[in-house]
Design a protein around this motif. Structure first.
Motif, PDB file in Angstrom:
ATOM      1  N   GLU A 102      -4.185  76.105 -14.754  1.00 34.06           N
ATOM      2  CA  GLU A 102      -3.205  75.446 -14.036  1.00 34.06           C
ATOM      3  C   GLU A 102      -3.521  73.908 -14.241  1.00 34.06           C
ATOM      4  O   GLU A 102      -2.363  73.298 -13.901  1.00 34.06           O
ATOM      5  CB  GLU A 102      -3.829  75.933 -12.599  1.00 34.06           C
ATOM      6  N   SER A 103      -4.656  73.553 -14.572  1.00 32.20           N
ATOM      7  CA  SER A 103      -4.655  71.880 -14.728  1.00 32.20           C
ATOM      8  C   SER A 103      -3.694  71.398 -15.637  1.00 32.20           C
ATOM      9  O   SER A 103      -3.019  70.508 -15.692  1.00 32.20           O
ATOM     10  CB  SER A 103      -6.074  71.487 -15.242  1.00 32.20           C
ATOM     11  N   PHE A 104      -3.608  72.369 -16.803  1.00 30.93           N
ATOM     12  CA  PHE A 104      -2.535  72.040 -17.885  1.00 30.93           C
ATOM     13  C   PHE A 104      -1.006  71.892 -17.386  1.00 30.93           C
ATOM     14  O   PHE A 104      -0.248  71.019 -17.493  1.00 30.93           O
ATOM     15  CB  PHE A 104      -2.561  72.557 -19.158  1.00 30.93           C
ATOM     16  N   CYS A 105      -0.804  72.889 -16.638  1.00 35.30           N
ATOM     17  CA  CYS A 105       0.542  73.211 -16.165  1.00 35.30           C
ATOM     18  C   CYS A 105       0.820  71.870 -15.449  1.00 35.30           C
ATOM     19  O   CYS A 105       2.062  71.061 -15.232  1.00 35.30           O
ATOM     20  CB  CYS A 105       0.739  74.355 -15.186  1.00 35.30           C
ATOM     21  N   ASN A 106      -0.191  71.487 -14.315  1.00 34.68           N
ATOM     22  CA  ASN A 106       0.077  70.483 -13.319  1.00 34.68           C
ATOM     23  C   ASN A 106       0.192  68.864 -14.378  1.00 34.68           C
ATOM     24  O   ASN A 106       0.962  67.891 -14.009  1.00 34.68           O
ATOM     25  CB  ASN A 106      -1.219  70.035 -12.701  1.00 34.68           C
ATOM     26  N   GLU A 107      -0.556  68.868 -15.389  1.00 33.95           N
ATOM     27  CA  GLU A 107      -0.708  67.585 -16.253  1.00 33.95           C
ATOM     28  C   GLU A 107       0.976  67.359 -16.855  1.00 33.95           C
ATOM     29  O   GLU A 107       1.474  66.425 -16.914  1.00 33.95           O
ATOM     30  CB  GLU A 107      -1.598  67.688 -17.319  1.00 33.95           C
ATOM     31  N   ILE A 108       1.472  68.640 -17.322  1.00 29.83           N
ATOM     32  CA  ILE A 108       2.814  68.647 -18.063  1.00 29.83           C
ATOM     33  C   ILE A 108       3.779  67.880 -16.739  1.00 29.83           C
ATOM     34  O   ILE A 108       4.561  67.135 -16.974  1.00 29.83           O
ATOM     35  CB  ILE A 108       3.209  69.868 -18.498  1.00 29.83           C
ATOM     36  N   ILE A 109       3.703  68.626 -15.657  1.00 32.14           N
ATOM     37  CA  ILE A 109       4.744  68.028 -14.696  1.00 32.14           C
ATOM     38  C   ILE A 109       4.554  66.797 -14.479  1.00 32.14           C
ATOM     39  O   ILE A 109       5.422  65.849 -14.036  1.00 32.14           O
ATOM     40  CB  ILE A 109       4.493  68.949 -13.281  1.00 32.14           C
ATOM     41  N   ASP A 110       3.378  66.378 -14.042  1.00 29.75           N
ATOM     42  CA  ASP A 110       3.076  64.952 -13.675  1.00 29.75           C
ATOM     43  C   ASP A 110       3.654  63.869 -14.845  1.00 29.75           C
ATOM     44  O   ASP A 110       4.459  62.782 -14.559  1.00 29.75           O
ATOM     45  CB  ASP A 110       1.548  64.716 -13.633  1.00 29.75           C
ATOM     46  N   ALA A 111       3.302  64.309 -16.163  1.00 31.26           N
ATOM     47  CA  ALA A 111       4.014  63.463 -17.380  1.00 31.26           C
ATOM     48  C   ALA A 111       5.350  63.548 -17.144  1.00 31.26           C
ATOM     49  O   ALA A 111       6.081  62.285 -17.610  1.00 31.26           O
ATOM     50  CB  ALA A 111       3.238  64.010 -18.594  1.00 31.26           C
ATOM     51  N   VAL A 112       6.183  64.529 -17.147  1.00 34.71           N
ATOM     52  CA  VAL A 112       7.467  64.525 -17.213  1.00 34.71           C
ATOM     53  C   VAL A 112       8.176  63.717 -15.841  1.00 34.71           C
ATOM     54  O   VAL A 112       9.075  62.830 -16.226  1.00 34.71           O
ATOM     55  CB  VAL A 112       8.025  66.077 -17.184  1.00 34.71           C
ATOM     56  N   VAL A 113       7.437  63.866 -14.806  1.00 35.73           N
ATOM     57  CA  VAL A 113       7.983  63.128 -13.604  1.00 35.73           C
ATOM     58  C   VAL A 113       7.758  61.535 -13.961  1.00 35.73           C
ATOM     59  O   VAL A 113       8.630  60.805 -13.399  1.00 35.73           O
ATOM     60  CB  VAL A 113       7.291  63.593 -12.214  1.00 35.73           C
ATOM     61  N   GLN A 114       6.688  61.454 -14.263  1.00 37.07           N
ATOM     62  CA  GLN A 114       6.308  59.929 -14.610  1.00 37.07           C
ATOM     63  C   GLN A 114       7.371  59.381 -15.669  1.00 37.07           C
ATOM     64  O   GLN A 114       7.477  58.103 -15.386  1.00 37.07           O
ATOM     65  CB  GLN A 114       4.743  59.737 -15.173  1.00 37.07           C
ATOM     66  N   ARG A 115       7.775  60.003 -16.670  1.00 38.66           N
ATOM     67  CA  ARG A 115       8.697  59.526 -17.506  1.00 38.66           C
ATOM     68  C   ARG A 115       9.914  59.636 -17.337  1.00 38.66           C
ATOM     69  O   ARG A 115      11.033  58.607 -17.381  1.00 38.66           O
ATOM     70  CB  ARG A 115       8.548  60.565 -19.069  1.00 38.66           C
ATOM     71  N   TRP A 116      10.304  60.459 -16.511  1.00 36.44           N
ATOM     72  CA  TRP A 116      11.904  60.774 -16.272  1.00 36.44           C
ATOM     73  C   TRP A 116      12.355  60.730 -14.785  1.00 36.44           C
ATOM     74  O   TRP A 116      13.406  60.997 -14.555  1.00 36.44           O
ATOM     75  CB  TRP A 116      12.447  61.844 -17.015  1.00 36.44           C
ATOM     76  N   GLY A 117      11.325  60.999 -13.934  1.00 36.26           N
ATOM     77  CA  GLY A 117      11.440  60.982 -12.581  1.00 36.26           C
ATOM     78  C   GLY A 117      11.793  62.275 -11.892  1.00 36.26           C
ATOM     79  O   GLY A 117      11.504  62.357 -10.651  1.00 36.26           O
ATOM     80  N   HIS A 118      12.144  63.311 -12.593  1.00 36.74           N
ATOM     81  CA  HIS A 118      12.596  64.640 -11.893  1.00 36.74           C
ATOM     82  C   HIS A 118      12.596  65.565 -12.984  1.00 36.74           C
ATOM     83  O   HIS A 118      12.618  65.332 -14.108  1.00 36.74           O
ATOM     84  CB  HIS A 118      13.759  64.475 -11.004  1.00 36.74           C
ATOM     85  N   ILE A 119      12.935  66.748 -12.564  1.00 31.69           N
ATOM     86  CA  ILE A 119      12.917  68.132 -13.529  1.00 31.69           C
ATOM     87  C   ILE A 119      14.461  68.576 -13.025  1.00 31.69           C
ATOM     88  O   ILE A 119      14.606  68.971 -11.904  1.00 31.69           O
ATOM     89  CB  ILE A 119      11.951  68.904 -13.700  1.00 31.69           C
ATOM     90  N   ASP A 120      15.280  68.954 -14.057  1.00 32.84           N
ATOM     91  CA  ASP A 120      16.679  69.648 -13.692  1.00 32.84           C
ATOM     92  C   ASP A 120      16.576  70.960 -14.088  1.00 32.84           C
ATOM     93  O   ASP A 120      17.040  71.985 -13.407  1.00 32.84           O
ATOM     94  CB  ASP A 120      17.792  68.987 -14.239  1.00 32.84           C
ATOM     95  N   VAL A 121      15.889  71.152 -15.220  1.00 33.40           N
ATOM     96  CA  VAL A 121      15.791  72.611 -15.853  1.00 33.40           C
ATOM     97  C   VAL A 121      14.360  72.938 -16.322  1.00 33.40           C
ATOM     98  O   VAL A 121      13.974  72.174 -16.836  1.00 33.40           O
ATOM     99  CB  VAL A 121      16.865  72.710 -17.128  1.00 33.40           C
ATOM    100  N   LEU A 122      14.160  74.195 -15.832  1.00 29.01           N
ATOM    101  CA  LEU A 122      12.816  74.685 -16.011  1.00 29.01           C
ATOM    102  C   LEU A 122      12.833  75.970 -16.897  1.00 29.01           C
ATOM    103  O   LEU A 122      13.527  76.766 -16.398  1.00 29.01           O
ATOM    104  CB  LEU A 122      11.768  74.834 -14.976  1.00 29.01           C
ATOM    105  N   VAL A 123      12.351  75.895 -18.265  1.00 28.17           N
ATOM    106  CA  VAL A 123      12.598  77.354 -19.224  1.00 28.17           C
ATOM    107  C   VAL A 123      11.187  77.771 -19.408  1.00 28.17           C
ATOM    108  O   VAL A 123      10.393  77.283 -19.947  1.00 28.17           O
ATOM    109  CB  VAL A 123      13.402  76.944 -20.319  1.00 28.17           C
ATOM    110  N   ASN A 124      10.935  78.809 -18.573  1.00 30.83           N
ATOM    111  CA  ASN A 124       9.612  79.501 -18.827  1.00 30.83           C
ATOM    112  C   ASN A 124       9.609  80.738 -19.751  1.00 30.83           C
ATOM    113  O   ASN A 124      10.331  81.704 -19.587  1.00 30.83           O
ATOM    114  CB  ASN A 124       9.240  80.277 -17.390  1.00 30.83           C
ATOM    115  N   ASN A 125       9.191  79.989 -21.007  1.00 35.64           N
ATOM    116  CA  ASN A 125       9.563  80.935 -22.324  1.00 35.64           C
ATOM    117  C   ASN A 125       8.298  81.488 -23.087  1.00 35.64           C
ATOM    118  O   ASN A 125       8.259  82.330 -23.921  1.00 35.64           O
ATOM    119  CB  ASN A 125      10.484  80.174 -23.413  1.00 35.64           C
TER     120      ASN A 125
END
Length: 284
Positions: A102-125
């Motif tokens: 879970e910590s890695f999942c949270n790290e990714i989201i934090d990094a994406v939001v810090q860089r681009w501000g939000h998420i439009d599309v999530l592909v769980n693959n």
């Protein structure tokens, strides 16, 4: 063998490596042209180093998306993917780690939001599979690990992403033909894919009032590094021969389904699964 579809081959460890495959998978169909369907959208794709994930990343790049690409530890394949999406004109970032944490999942989201501000599309693959002939021979650790990678990671990453998604966003989950017709030697894998299909349908209803669409893609036999790293040489040589089309599919033949579900073309589509499987009729 009259039903041979691929040269016999096997890789000794998972995840497999794309560079060791022969022939290598096809990631972009000749003649595919982007048309800005995802222009300016921020997309997070897991399992993006190779296989279906790489193909989705390349198609999203050609459609104008910003890309966050997560993978386990296939660093050479991931570098290749990054080079290809950047060559296609996309701004991208790679994230290596175990999505079962879970910590890695949270790290990714934090990094994406810090860089681009939000998420439009999530592909769980991202996913893994381990053939075992008898249920009694599946270790508890394998069963739990398969669910952790394939299903629990999807829950954790989606949970972390949702606060940063707005109306018009899209979640796309990779399920499988095994969720519908089963597989006698992929019991734990098939069970996770059934759970993913149910999760997709339920989450679609849950998020409808928030304007976020949730759909799935259920591939059949697709030629990815997971195949030679999972099965023996004889099974690989006959991979996809039992489909009506008599061959395995290529990642390039699956990725456009993800483009459709991610963009506004699918604005009235939620809770659905697209079957890209070489002509096998399921769920009818």
């Amino acid at each position: 063998m009259s039903d041979q579809t691929m040269p016999p081959q096997h890789q000794p460890r998972q995840p497999g490596r794309e560079g060791a495959m022969h022939p290598e998978p096809v990631y972009i169909a000749p003649g595919y042209r982007g048309s800005g369907k995802l222009q300016g959208k921020v997309a997070l794709i897991t399992g993006a180093d190779s296989g279906i994930g790489r193909a989705v990343a390349l198609h999203f790049a050609l459609e104008g998306a910003y890309l966050a690409l997560a993978y386990l530890d296939e660093h050479d394949d991931a570098r290749h993917t990054l080079e290809e999406v950047e060559r296609a004109g996309a701004e991208a970032a790679m994230f290596a780690g175990d999505l079962a944490r879970e910590s890695f999942c949270n790290e990714i989201i934090d990094a994406v939001v810090q860089r681009w501000g939000h998420i439009d599309v999530l592909v769980n693959n991202a996913g893994e599979q381990h053939p075992t002939e008898r249920l009694e021979d599946i270790p508890q650790e394998q069963w739990e690990r398969t669910f952790s990678t394939n299903m629990f990671s999807m829950f954790m990453l989606t949970k972390a992403a949702l606060p940063h998604m707005q109306a018009g966003g899209a979640i796309i989950n990779t399920t499988s033909i095994t969720a519908y017709k089963g597989n006698p030697v992929l019991l734990d894998y098939s069970a996770t894919k059934g759970a993913i299909t149910s999760f997709t349908r339920s989450l679609a209803m849950n998020l409808a009032e928030r304007g976020i669409r949730v759909n799935g893609v259920a591939p059949g036999p697709i030629w990815t590094p997971l195949i030679p790293s999972t099965f023996d040489e004889e099974s690989v040589a006959q991979f996809g021969a039992d489909t009506p089309m008599g061959r395995p599919g290529q990642p390039s033949e699956v990725a456009p389904a993800f483009v459709y579900l991610a963009c506004d073309d699918a604005s009235y589509v939620s809770g659905q699964v697209l079957h890209v499987n070489g002509g096998v009729v399921v769920n009818g």
